[in-house]
Design a protein around this motif. Sequence first.
Motif, PDB file in Angstrom:
ATOM      1  N   VAL A 248      -6.711  -4.362  -3.347  1.00  0.00           N
ATOM      2  CA  VAL A 248      -7.290  -3.734  -2.160  1.00  0.00           C
ATOM      3  C   VAL A 248      -6.175  -3.025  -1.405  1.00  0.00           C
ATOM      4  O   VAL A 248      -5.075  -3.569  -1.275  1.00  0.00           O
ATOM      5  CB  VAL A 248      -7.955  -4.793  -1.253  1.00  0.00           C
ATOM      6  N   PRO A 249      -6.393  -1.786  -0.906  1.00  0.00           N
ATOM      7  CA  PRO A 249      -5.365  -1.120  -0.103  1.00  0.00           C
ATOM      8  C   PRO A 249      -4.905  -2.006   1.044  1.00  0.00           C
ATOM      9  O   PRO A 249      -5.724  -2.668   1.699  1.00  0.00           O
ATOM     10  CB  PRO A 249      -6.080   0.134   0.408  1.00  0.00           C
ATOM     11  N   ALA A 250      -3.591  -2.043   1.289  1.00  0.00           N
ATOM     12  CA  ALA A 250      -3.005  -2.945   2.287  1.00  0.00           C
ATOM     13  C   ALA A 250      -2.521  -2.159   3.492  1.00  0.00           C
ATOM     14  O   ALA A 250      -1.368  -1.730   3.536  1.00  0.00           O
ATOM     15  CB  ALA A 250      -1.856  -3.728   1.663  1.00  0.00           C
TER      16      ALA A 250
ATOM     17  N   ASN B 222     -19.639 -11.150  -2.548  1.00  0.00           N
ATOM     18  CA  ASN B 222     -19.519 -12.445  -3.224  1.00  0.00           C
ATOM     19  C   ASN B 222     -18.114 -12.586  -3.803  1.00  0.00           C
ATOM     20  O   ASN B 222     -17.918 -12.811  -4.999  1.00  0.00           O
ATOM     21  CB  ASN B 222     -20.563 -12.604  -4.326  1.00  0.00           C
ATOM     22  N   ALA B 223     -17.138 -12.456  -2.906  1.00  0.00           N
ATOM     23  CA  ALA B 223     -15.745 -12.434  -3.345  1.00  0.00           C
ATOM     24  C   ALA B 223     -14.874 -13.171  -2.334  1.00  0.00           C
ATOM     25  O   ALA B 223     -15.324 -13.587  -1.255  1.00  0.00           O
ATOM     26  CB  ALA B 223     -15.267 -10.995  -3.517  1.00  0.00           C
ATOM     27  N   LEU B 224     -13.617 -13.335  -2.721  1.00  0.00           N
ATOM     28  CA  LEU B 224     -12.611 -13.942  -1.865  1.00  0.00           C
ATOM     29  C   LEU B 224     -11.512 -12.915  -1.630  1.00  0.00           C
ATOM     30  O   LEU B 224     -10.975 -12.336  -2.585  1.00  0.00           O
ATOM     31  CB  LEU B 224     -12.034 -15.190  -2.537  1.00  0.00           C
ATOM     32  N   LEU B 225     -11.177 -12.662  -0.361  1.00  0.00           N
ATOM     33  CA  LEU B 225     -10.060 -11.787  -0.026  1.00  0.00           C
ATOM     34  C   LEU B 225      -8.790 -12.627   0.059  1.00  0.00           C
ATOM     35  O   LEU B 225      -8.765 -13.670   0.732  1.00  0.00           O
ATOM     36  CB  LEU B 225     -10.307 -11.076   1.303  1.00  0.00           C
ATOM     37  N   ILE B 226      -7.735 -12.173  -0.615  1.00  0.00           N
ATOM     38  CA  ILE B 226      -6.476 -12.900  -0.680  1.00  0.00           C
ATOM     39  C   ILE B 226      -5.371 -12.018  -0.118  1.00  0.00           C
ATOM     40  O   ILE B 226      -5.086 -10.939  -0.655  1.00  0.00           O
ATOM     41  CB  ILE B 226      -6.143 -13.288  -2.137  1.00  0.00           C
ATOM     42  N   PHE B 227      -4.765 -12.458   0.988  1.00  0.00           N
ATOM     43  CA  PHE B 227      -3.655 -11.722   1.595  1.00  0.00           C
ATOM     44  C   PHE B 227      -2.357 -12.450   1.261  1.00  0.00           C
ATOM     45  O   PHE B 227      -2.260 -13.673   1.395  1.00  0.00           O
ATOM     46  CB  PHE B 227      -3.808 -11.643   3.112  1.00  0.00           C
ATOM     47  N   SER B 228      -1.355 -11.691   0.851  1.00  0.00           N
ATOM     48  CA  SER B 228      -0.078 -12.272   0.445  1.00  0.00           C
ATOM     49  C   SER B 228       1.078 -11.563   1.141  1.00  0.00           C
ATOM     50  O   SER B 228       0.956 -10.404   1.536  1.00  0.00           O
ATOM     51  CB  SER B 228       0.101 -12.169  -1.075  1.00  0.00           C
TER      52      SER B 228
ATOM     53  N   ILE C 187       0.980 -16.283  -1.447  1.00  0.00           N
ATOM     54  CA  ILE C 187      -0.347 -16.267  -0.811  1.00  0.00           C
ATOM     55  C   ILE C 187      -0.246 -16.890   0.579  1.00  0.00           C
ATOM     56  O   ILE C 187       0.314 -17.973   0.753  1.00  0.00           O
ATOM     57  CB  ILE C 187      -1.369 -17.038  -1.656  1.00  0.00           C
ATOM     58  N   HIS C 188      -0.813 -16.199   1.564  1.00  0.00           N
ATOM     59  CA  HIS C 188      -0.669 -16.662   2.938  1.00  0.00           C
ATOM     60  C   HIS C 188      -1.995 -16.902   3.644  1.00  0.00           C
ATOM     61  O   HIS C 188      -2.079 -17.731   4.540  1.00  0.00           O
ATOM     62  CB  HIS C 188       0.154 -15.652   3.748  1.00  0.00           C
ATOM     63  N   PHE C 189      -3.043 -16.197   3.247  1.00  0.00           N
ATOM     64  CA  PHE C 189      -4.287 -16.264   4.001  1.00  0.00           C
ATOM     65  C   PHE C 189      -5.443 -15.859   3.098  1.00  0.00           C
ATOM     66  O   PHE C 189      -5.309 -14.926   2.300  1.00  0.00           O
ATOM     67  CB  PHE C 189      -4.199 -15.324   5.208  1.00  0.00           C
ATOM     68  N   ILE C 190      -6.574 -16.581   3.190  1.00  0.00           N
ATOM     69  CA  ILE C 190      -7.758 -16.224   2.410  1.00  0.00           C
ATOM     70  C   ILE C 190      -8.975 -16.200   3.326  1.00  0.00           C
ATOM     71  O   ILE C 190      -9.004 -16.879   4.353  1.00  0.00           O
ATOM     72  CB  ILE C 190      -8.008 -17.203   1.240  1.00  0.00           C
ATOM     73  N   GLN C 191      -9.968 -15.402   2.966  1.00  0.00           N
ATOM     74  CA  GLN C 191     -11.239 -15.407   3.676  1.00  0.00           C
ATOM     75  C   GLN C 191     -12.335 -14.922   2.746  1.00  0.00           C
ATOM     76  O   GLN C 191     -12.078 -14.173   1.789  1.00  0.00           O
ATOM     77  CB  GLN C 191     -11.180 -14.548   4.937  1.00  0.00           C
ATOM     78  N   GLN C 192     -13.544 -15.364   3.025  1.00  0.00           N
ATOM     79  CA  GLN C 192     -14.681 -15.023   2.180  1.00  0.00           C
ATOM     80  C   GLN C 192     -15.171 -13.610   2.485  1.00  0.00           C
ATOM     81  O   GLN C 192     -15.262 -13.204   3.644  1.00  0.00           O
ATOM     82  CB  GLN C 192     -15.811 -16.027   2.388  1.00  0.00           C
ATOM     83  N   ASP C 193     -15.479 -12.866   1.434  1.00  0.00           N
ATOM     84  CA  ASP C 193     -16.104 -11.545   1.539  1.00  0.00           C
ATOM     85  C   ASP C 193     -17.533 -11.706   1.040  1.00  0.00           C
ATOM     86  O   ASP C 193     -17.833 -11.505  -0.134  1.00  0.00           O
ATOM     87  CB  ASP C 193     -15.324 -10.538   0.701  1.00  0.00           C
TER      88      ASP C 193
ATOM     89  N   SER D 141       0.402  -7.640   0.209  1.00  0.00           N
ATOM     90  CA  SER D 141      -0.564  -7.221  -0.800  1.00  0.00           C
ATOM     91  C   SER D 141      -1.904  -7.857  -0.477  1.00  0.00           C
ATOM     92  O   SER D 141      -1.980  -8.912   0.176  1.00  0.00           O
ATOM     93  CB  SER D 141      -0.113  -7.608  -2.209  1.00  0.00           C
ATOM     94  N   ALA D 142      -2.977  -7.215  -0.952  1.00  0.00           N
ATOM     95  CA  ALA D 142      -4.327  -7.746  -0.750  1.00  0.00           C
ATOM     96  C   ALA D 142      -5.083  -7.659  -2.068  1.00  0.00           C
ATOM     97  O   ALA D 142      -5.015  -6.652  -2.774  1.00  0.00           O
ATOM     98  CB  ALA D 142      -5.053  -6.960   0.336  1.00  0.00           C
ATOM     99  N   THR D 143      -5.801  -8.727  -2.380  1.00  0.00           N
ATOM    100  CA  THR D 143      -6.545  -8.824  -3.634  1.00  0.00           C
ATOM    101  C   THR D 143      -7.956  -9.322  -3.342  1.00  0.00           C
ATOM    102  O   THR D 143      -8.143 -10.200  -2.492  1.00  0.00           O
ATOM    103  CB  THR D 143      -5.856  -9.800  -4.605  1.00  0.00           C
ATOM    104  N   ARG D 144      -8.927  -8.769  -4.045  1.00  0.00           N
ATOM    105  CA  ARG D 144     -10.300  -9.270  -3.968  1.00  0.00           C
ATOM    106  C   ARG D 144     -10.621  -9.978  -5.282  1.00  0.00           C
ATOM    107  O   ARG D 144     -10.521  -9.392  -6.360  1.00  0.00           O
ATOM    108  CB  ARG D 144     -11.283  -8.125  -3.717  1.00  0.00           C
ATOM    109  N   LEU D 145     -10.982 -11.268  -5.189  1.00  0.00           N
ATOM    110  CA  LEU D 145     -11.311 -12.071  -6.369  1.00  0.00           C
ATOM    111  C   LEU D 145     -12.816 -12.327  -6.346  1.00  0.00           C
ATOM    112  O   LEU D 145     -13.350 -12.898  -5.397  1.00  0.00           O
ATOM    113  CB  LEU D 145     -10.537 -13.387  -6.348  1.00  0.00           C
TER     114      LEU D 145
END
Length: 427
Positions: A164-166, A112-118, A102-108, A147-151
């Motif tokens: 999420v498409p990267a 009402n989610a968290l975007l997680i970039f790895s 995991i390298h970077f996160i930001q609020q979506d 990779s990108a994930t929405r939590l």
Amino acid sequence: MIKKLMLLGLLIGTWSMVYTQPRPVLLDPAKAKDTTRSGIFDETEFIPLETSHQSIFGIIKQLVVTDKYFIILDTDTDAILFFDKQGKFITKYKNAPKRYRIHFIQQDKSRNALLIFSQHKNYNLTLTKLQAHLAKDQGSKPSTLVSATRLYLNDLPALRTEIVPAPAYLLANPVSLGSRKFIFSFIRSDAQNTEMQDHELKVMNEDSVVREYFPYHTKTDSVFYGRTAHQCSFFPTLNDSVLFISRPFQPFIYRLTPDSIAAMYEIAGSKMRPAASMPNAFSFAPVDQISFGSITISTRAGSGGSLLGSNMNTVNNFANLERFLFFNVRQPFGNYNYYVFDKKENRLYDRSKLKADSSSFLFPLQGPVLAFDEKNIYQGLSARALFNLKKGAAKMNPQYEKTLARFYKTGKPADNPVILRLKPKED
């Protein structure tokens, strides 16, 4: 004759539009004034983050504050930790594919989610290849690199996620700019580049470039030569469709929307010299790898030059609240000074020199603003640092702020970091 008059009218109208644009507000650190901490802040609160076998972590790499949670990215444990607003541990997220860090996160906020970039742990990419990759097709999907994930935060204990498409621009840590739009920055010149022009900023709508700002020559612009790449810095606001940005070697703060950009503030006397004009005596030794965007990049195949860091932005850590601005200004050799600007009184203060109040003792408010919401700014301090500060102030016999005094009674130096909540004045 009629055509000439029409042309003259058009030119006058254009000149009038340019002339009437408001000039950026000038902020002069040399004229910063003194005040007390209570002159800026109404409330201070130290919030220890619960320390347990499950929740213990190292440092706060990123802090996201929602209406319910403190969300922390810790690169030591490669995890995202969730605490409630009182500091009680809730849960922890780690990537299921172990090959991604995991390298970077930001609020979506819209979901009402968290975007997680790895990033891929074992994949190195040269700057030259990354630049070519971005120039060729920002919308491609390098799934083996990132990779990108929405939590989703509405059912947090369940840790419900989706992939999420990267796209390729994910390599440069894009930041959300309203519905479906992202902005990213990659700035690098090299005499070996084949393309002549690019832009410091690009706004993407899904996989298409819809806006570009600040052109530069990727082959001849020596200000961006070196063994690294540069980026603009992005500063979120409480409006998903508005960002503030700063640029390398520039003293301006810009306000960016999906359709426009404008210089809002100028920092007097703070323009930095580019790497090409720095004396050789101040050059740093080249390194083999740097962290840039969301991937580790090898510099062995890069062009020669001094490594001055991937972020040479004059202004950083900018937070825009209703009455106050908080920002840092880079000094020689990479240090920062910390400032706060009172928009109501039109006064600038040095935040690290705010005077202590007689009613309660509080340590100097240095360090970055990690996050903010409608009412507060948030900083992070390690428990060990707080106990070291107490030891250093022992001879003063200070009267500590009540939540800090409580922490000193119940906490230990090995505990998790502490969140400092500061509420600026509103009137």
